[in-house]
Write a protein that holds these residues in place. Structure first.
Motif, PDB file in Angstrom:
ATOM      1  N   UNK A 198      -7.294  23.686  -3.851  1.00 10.81           N
ATOM      2  CA  UNK A 198      -9.120  23.006  -2.545  1.00 10.81           C
ATOM      3  C   UNK A 198      -9.257  22.553  -4.155  1.00 10.81           C
ATOM      4  N   UNK A 199      -9.794  23.714  -5.042  1.00 11.90           N
ATOM      5  CA  UNK A 199      -9.934  23.933  -6.157  1.00 11.90           C
ATOM      6  C   UNK A 199      -9.643  22.674  -7.583  1.00 11.90           C
ATOM      7  N   UNK A 200      -8.822  23.618  -8.406  1.00 12.96           N
ATOM      8  CA  UNK A 200      -8.253  22.740  -9.065  1.00 12.96           C
ATOM      9  C   UNK A 200      -7.581  22.033  -8.757  1.00 12.96           C
ATOM     10  N   UNK A 201      -6.657  21.744  -8.004  1.00  9.72           N
ATOM     11  CA  UNK A 201      -6.204  20.135  -7.350  1.00  9.72           C
ATOM     12  C   UNK A 201      -6.835  19.157  -6.686  1.00  9.72           C
ATOM     13  N   UNK A 202      -8.132  19.052  -6.362  1.00  7.03           N
ATOM     14  CA  UNK A 202      -8.496  18.649  -5.935  1.00  7.03           C
ATOM     15  C   UNK A 202      -9.554  17.735  -6.965  1.00  7.03           C
ATOM     16  N   UNK A 203     -10.026  18.646  -8.180  1.00  3.47           N
ATOM     17  CA  UNK A 203     -10.416  17.785  -9.455  1.00  3.47           C
ATOM     18  C   UNK A 203      -9.384  16.993 -10.535  1.00  3.47           C
ATOM     19  N   UNK A 204      -8.378  17.886 -10.458  1.00  6.11           N
ATOM     20  CA  UNK A 204      -6.831  16.892 -11.375  1.00  6.11           C
ATOM     21  C   UNK A 204      -6.457  15.678  -9.882  1.00  6.11           C
ATOM     22  N   UNK A 205      -6.622  15.488  -8.709  1.00 10.79           N
ATOM     23  CA  UNK A 205      -6.356  14.454  -8.286  1.00 10.79           C
ATOM     24  C   UNK A 205      -7.526  13.712  -8.117  1.00 10.79           C
ATOM     25  N   UNK A 206      -8.808  14.138  -7.467  1.00  5.10           N
ATOM     26  CA  UNK A 206      -9.274  13.141  -7.491  1.00  5.10           C
ATOM     27  C   UNK A 206     -11.035  12.881  -8.626  1.00  5.10           C
ATOM     28  N   UNK A 207     -10.337  13.673 -10.094  1.00  8.01           N
ATOM     29  CA  UNK A 207     -11.011  13.283 -11.105  1.00  8.01           C
ATOM     30  C   UNK A 207     -10.845  12.147 -11.700  1.00  8.01           C
ATOM     31  N   UNK A 208      -9.343  11.271 -11.860  1.00 10.98           N
ATOM     32  CA  UNK A 208      -9.019   9.902 -12.326  1.00 10.98           C
ATOM     33  C   UNK A 208      -9.869   9.080 -11.857  1.00 10.98           C
ATOM     34  N   UNK A 209     -10.080   8.742  -9.828  1.00  7.10           N
ATOM     35  CA  UNK A 209     -10.061   8.331  -8.885  1.00  7.10           C
ATOM     36  C   UNK A 209     -11.557   7.751  -9.271  1.00  7.10           C
ATOM     37  N   UNK A 210     -12.633   8.722  -9.954  1.00  2.00           N
ATOM     38  CA  UNK A 210     -13.740   9.299  -9.367  1.00  2.00           C
ATOM     39  C   UNK A 210     -13.670   8.040 -10.726  1.00  2.00           C
ATOM     40  N   UNK A 211     -12.965   8.488 -11.873  1.00  5.18           N
ATOM     41  CA  UNK A 211     -13.355   7.394 -13.236  1.00  5.18           C
ATOM     42  C   UNK A 211     -13.010   6.113 -13.077  1.00  5.18           C
ATOM     43  N   UNK A 212     -12.112   5.576 -12.026  1.00  8.62           N
ATOM     44  CA  UNK A 212     -11.339   4.444 -12.314  1.00  8.62           C
ATOM     45  C   UNK A 212     -12.628   3.277 -11.190  1.00  8.62           C
ATOM     46  N   UNK A 213     -13.181   4.545 -10.360  1.00  6.70           N
ATOM     47  CA  UNK A 213     -14.565   3.926  -9.612  1.00  6.70           C
ATOM     48  C   UNK A 213     -15.792   3.192 -10.653  1.00  6.70           C
ATOM     49  N   UNK A 214     -15.975   4.220 -10.805  1.00  5.98           N
ATOM     50  CA  UNK A 214     -17.014   4.115 -12.341  1.00  5.98           C
ATOM     51  C   UNK A 214     -16.629   3.205 -13.128  1.00  5.98           C
ATOM     52  N   UNK A 215     -15.650   3.431 -13.670  1.00  7.24           N
ATOM     53  CA  UNK A 215     -15.069   2.792 -14.807  1.00  7.24           C
ATOM     54  C   UNK A 215     -15.542   0.690 -14.552  1.00  7.24           C
ATOM     55  N   UNK A 216     -14.707   0.988 -13.233  1.00  6.95           N
ATOM     56  CA  UNK A 216     -15.361  -0.806 -12.170  1.00  6.95           C
ATOM     57  C   UNK A 216     -16.927  -1.156 -11.368  1.00  6.95           C
ATOM     58  N   UNK A 217     -17.624  -0.120 -11.581  1.00 10.55           N
ATOM     59  CA  UNK A 217     -18.841   0.001 -11.522  1.00 10.55           C
ATOM     60  C   UNK A 217     -19.510  -0.809 -12.889  1.00 10.55           C
TER      61      UNK A 217
END
Length: 312
Positions: A198-217
């Motif tokens: 829930x902690x480490x796994x969520x960070x590793x999985x969702x960090x790239x996705x959040x980065x992609x969203x911010x990049x495209x914004x």
């Protein structure tokens, strides 16, 4: 890892708990697997053979194709064996090896997609600095970092989950060894493992996705401010293939892991897992070739070269 775990044998129930030998399903997934291997291999060859495609963007696409080949190979051959031979049993070591590479390659793909978003951000928002910043050394380090981070992340979870106790023959309601499925089969207290996921796994999985969203914004904001209608469309078209792949990959993952537990369904999860584990790797080369004029042109040149060499 406890010694008694070495004698544990898991049973992969496949796409259905009542699944039997099926020549039709075997043929369907065999065709998908062959198309996946050929499509991604062709993309890699075309990029390697055409000097015009020796750019950071296509370097990342080539590595994504390599990951897709490995990613689908982790699960599909065993699934084919279950359809053809009815072979469902998998040893303790083989199960955790499959889980290790499946998680590692899946996370690697998510990091490469994030790296590709960074590449598009630099190309559109910082065009004057693009060539200097996105040099071959940085590109190689970004890919190496993606693989290293993903494989270390997977190793952490494999070690912690493999140390749990498993009692006798256990049925896994899936077509591959999934972390959450194995946790449900354990006789031990899995609180620490669940917290780690829930902690480490969520960070590793969702960090790239959040980065992609911010990049495209930022990219969309830059396109609206600095480009005209035709130039804006041309720039955005270079990102369309990447956005399509991101949507397919993360859309299915979010559906499985980030929805209310009231909607949980083993059967739906297995079907959706087929999309991101089997279908998406097959579609990726077609998305990048059919929607990319440079790749289509390079593919035609390589094809003509091969035909001409045979004729001569």
């Amino acid at each position: 890892m406890e010694t008694r775990n070495q004698t544990v044998e898991f049973i992969l129930l496949g796409l259905s708990d009542h699944e039997q030998k099926s020549a039709g399903m075997f043929l369907l997934f065999l065709i998908i697997y062959i198309i996946t291997l050929m499509g991604n291999f062709i993309i890699m060859v075309v990029i390697q053979c055409d000097p015009k495609l020796h750019t950071p963007m296509y370097f990342f696409i080539s590595n994504l194709s390599l990951v897709d080949i490995c990613f689908t190979t982790v699960t599909v051959p065993r699934l084919l064996a279950s359809f053809l031979l009815g072979a469902r049993s998998i040893s303790f070591a083989a199960c955790f090896a499959q889980m290790y590479f499946f998680v590692a390659l899946g996370i690697t793909e998510s990091f490469i997609l994030a790296v590709m978003a960074y590449d598009r951000w630099m190309a559109i928002c910082k065009p004057l600095n693009y060539i200097e910043v996105m040099n071959p050394r940085l590109c190689s380090w970004l890919i190496a970092g993606s693989f290293l981070t993903a494989f270390l992340h997977s190793l952490l979870h494999v070690i912690t989950i493999s140390r749990l106790s498993y009692c006798g023959h256990s049925h896994i309601h899936h077509f591959f060894c999934d972390m959450t499925a194995l946790l449900k089969l354990s006789c031990s207290d899995t609180t620490t493992n669940e917290l780690l996921i829930f902690t480490e796994g969520s960070v590793v999985i969702m960090s790239p996705f959040v980065f992609i969203l911010v990049s495209y914004v930022i990219i969309v904001s830059s396109l609206l401010r600095h480009y005209s209608g035709e130039g804006r469309w041309r720039m955005f078209s270079t990102c369309s293939s990447h956005l399509t792949v991101v949507s397919l990959f993360y859309g299915t993952i979010i559906f499985i892991y980030f929805r209310p537990t009231l909607n949980y369904s083993l059967q739906y999860d297995r079907i959706v897992s087929v999309v991101y584990a089997v279908i998406t790797p097959m579609l990726n080369p077609f998305i990048y070739s059919l929607r990319n004029a440079d790749v289509r042109g390079a593919l035609k040149k390589v094809t003509h070269r091969i035909i001409f060499s045979k004729n001569t």
